[in-house]
Design a protein around this motif. Structure first.
Motif, PDB file in Angstrom:
ATOM      1  N   THR A 270       8.455   1.562   3.271  1.00  0.00           N
ATOM      2  CA  THR A 270       9.449   1.018   2.337  1.00  0.00           C
ATOM      3  C   THR A 270      10.606   0.334   3.056  1.00  0.00           C
ATOM      4  O   THR A 270      11.620   0.017   2.443  1.00  0.00           O
ATOM      5  CB  THR A 270      10.004   2.144   1.447  1.00  0.00           C
ATOM      6  OG1 THR A 270      10.567   3.172   2.284  1.00  0.00           O
ATOM      7  CG2 THR A 270       8.900   2.749   0.597  1.00  0.00           C
ATOM      8  N   ASP A 271      10.455   0.132   4.371  1.00  0.00           N
ATOM      9  CA  ASP A 271      11.488  -0.539   5.173  1.00  0.00           C
ATOM     10  C   ASP A 271      12.839   0.171   5.094  1.00  0.00           C
ATOM     11  O   ASP A 271      13.895  -0.461   5.165  1.00  0.00           O
ATOM     12  CB  ASP A 271      11.661  -2.002   4.727  1.00  0.00           C
ATOM     13  CG  ASP A 271      10.411  -2.824   4.975  1.00  0.00           C
ATOM     14  OD1 ASP A 271       9.716  -2.540   5.965  1.00  0.00           O
ATOM     15  OD2 ASP A 271      10.134  -3.734   4.170  1.00  0.00           O
ATOM     16  N   ARG A 272      12.802   1.484   4.964  1.00  0.00           N
ATOM     17  CA  ARG A 272      14.055   2.225   4.924  1.00  0.00           C
ATOM     18  C   ARG A 272      14.671   2.244   6.316  1.00  0.00           C
ATOM     19  O   ARG A 272      13.983   2.304   7.331  1.00  0.00           O
ATOM     20  CB  ARG A 272      13.846   3.633   4.397  1.00  0.00           C
ATOM     21  CG  ARG A 272      12.937   4.511   5.214  1.00  0.00           C
ATOM     22  CD  ARG A 272      12.622   5.814   4.489  1.00  0.00           C
ATOM     23  NE  ARG A 272      13.833   6.518   4.099  1.00  0.00           N
ATOM     24  CZ  ARG A 272      13.842   7.536   3.236  1.00  0.00           C
ATOM     25  NH1 ARG A 272      12.715   7.931   2.667  1.00  0.00           N
ATOM     26  NH2 ARG A 272      14.981   8.144   2.937  1.00  0.00           N
TER      27      ARG A 272
ATOM     28  N   LEU B 222      15.263   8.919   8.348  1.00  0.00           N
ATOM     29  CA  LEU B 222      13.917   9.318   7.946  1.00  0.00           C
ATOM     30  C   LEU B 222      12.878   8.231   8.224  1.00  0.00           C
ATOM     31  O   LEU B 222      11.686   8.505   8.272  1.00  0.00           O
ATOM     32  CB  LEU B 222      13.900   9.675   6.457  1.00  0.00           C
ATOM     33  CG  LEU B 222      14.620  10.972   6.067  1.00  0.00           C
ATOM     34  CD1 LEU B 222      14.644  11.133   4.560  1.00  0.00           C
ATOM     35  CD2 LEU B 222      13.940  12.168   6.724  1.00  0.00           C
ATOM     36  N   GLY B 223      13.345   7.004   8.385  1.00  0.00           N
ATOM     37  CA  GLY B 223      12.417   5.914   8.663  1.00  0.00           C
ATOM     38  C   GLY B 223      12.237   5.629  10.136  1.00  0.00           C
ATOM     39  O   GLY B 223      11.486   4.715  10.503  1.00  0.00           O
ATOM     40  N   GLN B 224      12.892   6.399  10.996  1.00  0.00           N
ATOM     41  CA  GLN B 224      12.792   6.169  12.432  1.00  0.00           C
ATOM     42  C   GLN B 224      11.439   6.648  12.972  1.00  0.00           C
ATOM     43  O   GLN B 224      10.928   7.688  12.548  1.00  0.00           O
ATOM     44  CB  GLN B 224      13.921   6.897  13.159  1.00  0.00           C
ATOM     45  CG  GLN B 224      15.310   6.411  12.776  1.00  0.00           C
ATOM     46  CD  GLN B 224      15.488   4.929  13.047  1.00  0.00           C
ATOM     47  OE1 GLN B 224      15.146   4.436  14.127  1.00  0.00           O
ATOM     48  NE2 GLN B 224      16.011   4.210  12.064  1.00  0.00           N
TER      49      GLN B 224
ATOM     50  N   TYR C 299       6.201   3.572  11.241  1.00  0.00           N
ATOM     51  CA  TYR C 299       7.263   2.798  10.610  1.00  0.00           C
ATOM     52  C   TYR C 299       7.205   3.027   9.104  1.00  0.00           C
ATOM     53  O   TYR C 299       6.125   3.126   8.520  1.00  0.00           O
ATOM     54  CB  TYR C 299       7.109   1.307  10.923  1.00  0.00           C
ATOM     55  CG  TYR C 299       6.987   1.007  12.397  1.00  0.00           C
ATOM     56  CD1 TYR C 299       8.101   1.052  13.229  1.00  0.00           C
ATOM     57  CD2 TYR C 299       5.753   0.685  12.956  1.00  0.00           C
ATOM     58  CE1 TYR C 299       7.990   0.781  14.584  1.00  0.00           C
ATOM     59  CE2 TYR C 299       5.631   0.412  14.309  1.00  0.00           C
ATOM     60  CZ  TYR C 299       6.752   0.464  15.119  1.00  0.00           C
ATOM     61  OH  TYR C 299       6.637   0.203  16.463  1.00  0.00           O
ATOM     62  N   SER C 300       8.345   3.096   8.477  1.00  0.00           N
ATOM     63  CA  SER C 300       8.409   3.374   7.051  1.00  0.00           C
ATOM     64  C   SER C 300       7.769   2.249   6.248  1.00  0.00           C
ATOM     65  O   SER C 300       8.000   1.064   6.515  1.00  0.00           O
ATOM     66  CB  SER C 300       9.866   3.558   6.612  1.00  0.00           C
ATOM     67  OG  SER C 300       9.955   3.695   5.212  1.00  0.00           O
TER      68      SER C 300
ATOM     69  N   TRP D 173      -0.498   7.138   8.058  1.00  0.00           N
ATOM     70  CA  TRP D 173       0.869   7.650   7.934  1.00  0.00           C
ATOM     71  C   TRP D 173       1.863   6.631   8.469  1.00  0.00           C
ATOM     72  O   TRP D 173       2.848   6.307   7.812  1.00  0.00           O
ATOM     73  CB  TRP D 173       0.978   8.977   8.677  1.00  0.00           C
ATOM     74  CG  TRP D 173       2.364   9.522   8.811  1.00  0.00           C
ATOM     75  CD1 TRP D 173       3.110   9.592   9.949  1.00  0.00           C
ATOM     76  CD2 TRP D 173       3.182  10.087   7.777  1.00  0.00           C
ATOM     77  NE1 TRP D 173       4.333  10.156   9.706  1.00  0.00           N
ATOM     78  CE2 TRP D 173       4.408  10.475   8.371  1.00  0.00           C
ATOM     79  CE3 TRP D 173       2.997  10.298   6.410  1.00  0.00           C
ATOM     80  CZ2 TRP D 173       5.441  11.055   7.647  1.00  0.00           C
ATOM     81  CZ3 TRP D 173       4.031  10.882   5.686  1.00  0.00           C
ATOM     82  CH2 TRP D 173       5.232  11.252   6.302  1.00  0.00           C
TER      83      TRP D 173
ATOM     84  N   ARG E 152       9.191  10.085  12.163  1.00  0.00           N
ATOM     85  CA  ARG E 152       7.892  10.026  11.497  1.00  0.00           C
ATOM     86  C   ARG E 152       6.793  10.624  12.380  1.00  0.00           C
ATOM     87  O   ARG E 152       5.876  11.281  11.876  1.00  0.00           O
ATOM     88  CB  ARG E 152       7.565   8.578  11.120  1.00  0.00           C
ATOM     89  CG  ARG E 152       8.489   8.027  10.027  1.00  0.00           C
ATOM     90  CD  ARG E 152       8.041   6.653   9.557  1.00  0.00           C
ATOM     91  NE  ARG E 152       6.719   6.688   8.942  1.00  0.00           N
ATOM     92  CZ  ARG E 152       6.485   7.037   7.686  1.00  0.00           C
ATOM     93  NH1 ARG E 152       7.485   7.419   6.903  1.00  0.00           N
ATOM     94  NH2 ARG E 152       5.263   7.016   7.202  1.00  0.00           N
TER      95      ARG E 152
ATOM     96  N   ARG F 275       0.851   4.806  -1.885  1.00  0.00           N
ATOM     97  CA  ARG F 275       0.738   3.487  -1.243  1.00  0.00           C
ATOM     98  C   ARG F 275       0.038   2.466  -2.136  1.00  0.00           C
ATOM     99  O   ARG F 275      -0.165   1.328  -1.720  1.00  0.00           O
ATOM    100  CB  ARG F 275      -0.038   3.626   0.074  1.00  0.00           C
ATOM    101  CG  ARG F 275       0.548   4.652   1.044  1.00  0.00           C
ATOM    102  CD  ARG F 275       1.788   4.147   1.729  1.00  0.00           C
ATOM    103  NE  ARG F 275       2.399   5.166   2.568  1.00  0.00           N
ATOM    104  CZ  ARG F 275       2.018   5.462   3.805  1.00  0.00           C
ATOM    105  NH1 ARG F 275       0.992   4.823   4.342  1.00  0.00           N
ATOM    106  NH2 ARG F 275       2.652   6.385   4.498  1.00  0.00           N
TER     107      ARG F 275
END
Length: 352
Positions: free
Chosen positions: A130-132, A136-138, A127-128, A124, A142, A248
């Motif tokens: 997709t480098d968002r 939501l990417g924090q 870290y995102s 999971w 997550r 992925r």
């Protein structure tokens, strides 16, 4: 020749320290001789290389057991009132997957969670992918999403597994279901590591064990296993794992997936399909159960195959679609069986 009581007492006191020293020396030798340092790789996926979500979950299980059920107190823990008796009994419905019937029950599921959950949390990631850069990417979000997802699986088990179940084992099997699809070899190592972990735990808890020959009444171990709940959790995890593989663009080796699924099913007793033959007799369908484990391993492996070649040319159905369809059908069948059972009304005296 029997050992003196003084020597037995000395060995009982010294053995845990000896185990601890040997473990430390083994870790140092492994690190120095192989230059093995997984921390760097773990930090790429996890904050400080630590599976924080897994630790939160284990802490939550301990909180429910000791803080809500009264585990460790005289007369505790309260177990009957925390089973998933019915849809009309919300306390059991919400807490049954996170409650446990005894210290050993909690410890068994906690150690299994410690072995399998970090694999899922690693996939999971904190870290995102997709480098968002939005919220939501924090990492905190997550990690929270991972914990909430685990809670949702536990609640689904309470809702859709037939029987007055209690315990986190269904979610543990869901962890394994995700791992068998995404990190099959790591799952096999985790299964072996779990055995080592439980051996070390036993060595600390009971360094010396005095056993005497005696007559006892023992019911078969497989007769106390909630196979339906374990299978439901495993299939939920497999579906989640398939989604992660697709999103992925991962390509797990089918041989590893098949072997990991087979090894997990065999070692975790998924072959133990049985029926009651009276108040103290149980009939184990070992042959059918063994065949079922092999079929299950084949279905899981087929569900992650990347080829689009149809297995049924006229219908245009691929092996992946067929396998996923069968897995979903079994999952829905288990849930369907649970509906009439869980609709039974339970009175206050029956669930207290």
């Amino acid at each position: 020749m029997t050992l003196s009581s003084d020597l037995i007492t000395l060995l009982d006191q010294v053995s845990p320290a000896l185990v601890l020293v040997v473990l430390a020396l083994s870790a140092v030798m492994l690190a120095r001789l192989t230059r093995w340092s997984p921390v760097g790789r773990l930090r790429q996926r996890l904050v400080l290389g630590v599976p924080w979500g897994t630790l939160v979950i284990i802490g939550g299980l301990a909180g429910v057991y000791y803080g809500v059920q009264g585990g460790g107190e005289p007369g505790g823990p309260v177990a009957t009132g925390f089973r998933s008796w019915s849809l009309w009994y919300p306390e059991g419905l919400v807490l049954s997957s996170f409650a446990h019937a005894s210290n050993g029950h909690l410890l068994s599921n906690a150690t299994a969670t410690l072995a399998f959950a970090p694999l899922v949390e690693y996939v999971w990631g904190h870290y995102s992918a997709t480098d968002r850069t939005d919220w939501l990417g924090q990492p905190v979000v997550r990690i929270s999403g991972f914990v909430l997802g685990v809670g949702s699986v536990g609640l689904a088990g309470s809702l859709f597994v037939p029987g007055a179940v209690i315990g986190f084992s269904g979610v543990v099997f869901a962890f394994a279901g995700v791992a068998v699809v995404t990190l099959p070899l790591a799952l096999v190592f985790a299964m072996l590591g779990l055995q080592v972990l439980r051996l070390v735990q036993s060595a600390f808890e009971a360094p010396l064990v005095l056993a005497r020959a005696q007559e006892t009444f023992v019911s078969p171990s497989w007769a106390d296993t909630a196979v339906q709940g374990h299978l439901f959790g495993l299939l939920i995890g497999v579906i989640v794992g398939i989604v992660l593989v697709r999103r992925r663009n991962l390509s797990p080796d089918l041989r590893y997936v098949w072997f990991a699924a087979l090894a997990f099913g065999v070692t975790r007793g998924l072959y133990a399909v049985f029926w009651y033959q009276g108040t103290d007799s149980f009939l184990l369908f070992r042959g059918l159960g063994t065949a079922g484990v092999f079929v299950l391993a084949g279905l899981i492996a087929g569900a992650v195959i990347s080829t689009d070649r149809p297995i049924v040319p006229r219908a245009g159905i691929t092996s992946r679609e067929l396998s996923v369809g069968v897995v979903l059908a079994v999952l829905f069948a288990l849930a369907l069986v649970a509906v009439p059972y869980n609709l039974v009304t339970v009175g206050p005296g029956e669930a207290s």
